[in-house]
Design a protein around this motif. Sequence first.
Motif, PDB file in Angstrom:
ATOM      1  N   GLN A 273       0.823  -1.202   0.000  1.00 63.52           N
ATOM      2  CA  GLN A 273       0.000   0.000   0.000  1.00 63.52           C
ATOM      3  C   GLN A 273       0.861   1.258   0.000  1.00 63.52           C
ATOM      4  OE1 GLN A 273      -3.244   0.142  -0.425  1.00 63.52           O
ATOM      5  NE2 GLN A 273      -3.245   2.376  -0.343  1.00 63.52           N
TER       6      GLN A 273
ATOM      7  N   ASP B  37      -7.373  -5.708 -12.142  1.00 63.59           N
ATOM      8  CA  ASP B  37      -8.726  -5.350 -11.704  1.00 63.59           C
ATOM      9  C   ASP B  37      -9.757  -6.366 -12.196  1.00 63.59           C
ATOM     10  OD1 ASP B  37      -7.788  -3.165 -10.366  1.00 63.59           O
ATOM     11  OD2 ASP B  37      -8.398  -1.692 -11.862  1.00 63.59           O
TER      12      ASP B  37
ATOM     13  N   ASN C 259     -12.081  -8.572  -9.751  1.00 62.35           N
ATOM     14  CA  ASN C 259     -13.539  -8.551  -9.893  1.00 62.35           C
ATOM     15  C   ASN C 259     -14.107  -9.966 -10.000  1.00 62.35           C
ATOM     16  OD1 ASN C 259     -16.107  -7.112 -10.348  1.00 62.35           O
ATOM     17  ND2 ASN C 259     -15.956  -7.945 -12.406  1.00 62.35           N
TER      18      ASN C 259
ATOM     19  N   ASN D  32     -13.710 -11.637  -6.461  1.00 59.51           N
ATOM     20  CA  ASN D  32     -14.658 -11.102  -5.473  1.00 59.51           C
ATOM     21  C   ASN D  32     -16.083 -11.570  -5.757  1.00 59.51           C
ATOM     22  OD1 ASN D  32     -12.653  -9.775  -4.065  1.00 59.51           O
ATOM     23  ND2 ASN D  32     -13.006  -7.802  -5.049  1.00 59.51           N
TER      24      ASN D  32
ATOM     25  N   LYS E 177     -12.142 -10.639   0.584  1.00 51.75           N
ATOM     26  CA  LYS E 177     -12.278  -9.786  -0.596  1.00 51.75           C
ATOM     27  C   LYS E 177     -10.980  -9.037  -0.862  1.00 51.75           C
ATOM     28  CE  LYS E 177     -15.215  -6.085  -2.445  1.00 51.75           C
ATOM     29  NZ  LYS E 177     -16.357  -5.183  -2.166  1.00 51.75           N
ATOM     30  N   GLU E 178     -10.621  -8.937  -2.142  1.00 44.59           N
ATOM     31  CA  GLU E 178      -9.431  -8.199  -2.555  1.00 44.59           C
ATOM     32  C   GLU E 178      -9.831  -6.803  -3.030  1.00 44.59           C
ATOM     33  OE1 GLU E 178      -6.348  -9.075  -2.315  1.00 44.59           O
ATOM     34  OE2 GLU E 178      -6.486 -11.213  -1.854  1.00 44.59           O
ATOM     35  N   GLN E 179      -8.902  -5.861  -2.894  1.00 46.58           N
ATOM     36  CA  GLN E 179      -9.161  -4.488  -3.294  1.00 46.58           C
ATOM     37  C   GLN E 179      -8.632  -4.224  -4.703  1.00 46.58           C
ATOM     38  OE1 GLN E 179     -10.976  -2.328  -1.446  1.00 46.58           O
ATOM     39  NE2 GLN E 179     -11.230  -4.021   0.010  1.00 46.58           N
ATOM     40  N   MET E 180      -9.340  -3.356  -5.414  1.00 44.35           N
ATOM     41  CA  MET E 180      -8.853  -2.921  -6.718  1.00 44.35           C
ATOM     42  C   MET E 180      -7.541  -2.155  -6.530  1.00 44.35           C
ATOM     43  SD  MET E 180     -10.969  -3.962  -9.037  1.00 44.35           S
ATOM     44  CE  MET E 180     -12.671  -4.429  -9.349  1.00 44.35           C
ATOM     45  N   TYR E 181      -6.672  -2.246  -7.531  1.00 42.50           N
ATOM     46  CA  TYR E 181      -5.362  -1.602  -7.453  1.00 42.50           C
ATOM     47  C   TYR E 181      -5.483  -0.189  -8.006  1.00 42.50           C
ATOM     48  CZ  TYR E 181      -0.266  -1.870  -7.073  1.00 42.50           C
ATOM     49  OH  TYR E 181       1.041  -1.701  -6.698  1.00 42.50           O
ATOM     50  N   LYS E 182      -5.710   0.752  -7.122  1.00 37.25           N
ATOM     51  CA  LYS E 182      -5.958   2.129  -7.555  1.00 37.25           C
ATOM     52  C   LYS E 182      -4.637   2.869  -7.758  1.00 37.25           C
ATOM     53  CE  LYS E 182     -10.404   2.334  -5.179  1.00 37.25           C
ATOM     54  NZ  LYS E 182     -11.220   2.998  -4.135  1.00 37.25           N
TER      55      LYS E 182
END
Length: 214
Positions: free
Chosen positions: A117, A171, A175, A178, A197-202
């Motif tokens: 992060q 992403d 998606n 998730n 749940k995984e987070q989108m790579y912003k």
Amino acid sequence: MKQKNYVLMWILTIFIFALLAAGSVVGFCFNLYILGGVLAGLMLAIIILFVLQYNKMVRYRNKIQESLSLIDIQLKMRFDLIPNLVNTVKGYAKHEKETFKETIALRNAAIAATDEQEKLELSNKLVPKMKDIVMIAEDYPELKAQSLYKSLMEQLVDIEDRIVSARRIYDSNVNLYNTLIATFPNNLVATTFKFSKEQMYKIDAGENICPKVQ
């Protein structure tokens, strides 16, 4: 004689009832056997479903890690290019040394970051700094005409395009993963084996960092 017949009738009656009772017991046991078989088959089907869905979730999670590695590779290429770009532009715009210094500092901090992060945040902060450097170079036609600068810009455009592509793949995989763990009955498997749940790579891919080199 009549007494004997009476006794025989009772014996026959008892024998018939015994046969009926035995048949009922056998039938009951047979029904239990069938019920046990059905339950065993159902349990086996549930176990197979759990195994299949567990393996599917593992595959999807591995795809996420693979696509994340692709992003890291492209970020490393961006980090490697920055010093050359800074040094090339710095030769013409020494008065912008603060911008160059901040850019290199952010680049070094991003390379040293061990937390994903933190690396992401530092990488995103680098994008406007790189754009500033490119905008500075726009004021120096002699610099823009240099073959080295043109080569660096071409590499930069290619790297940023690759980051965009890698981010889209990541992403997309996130998606799919998730969605998989959120739907029934997969959510039962996910909860049991702690798939989260995984987070989108912003990440800012810097699509507008620089113009295409003519």
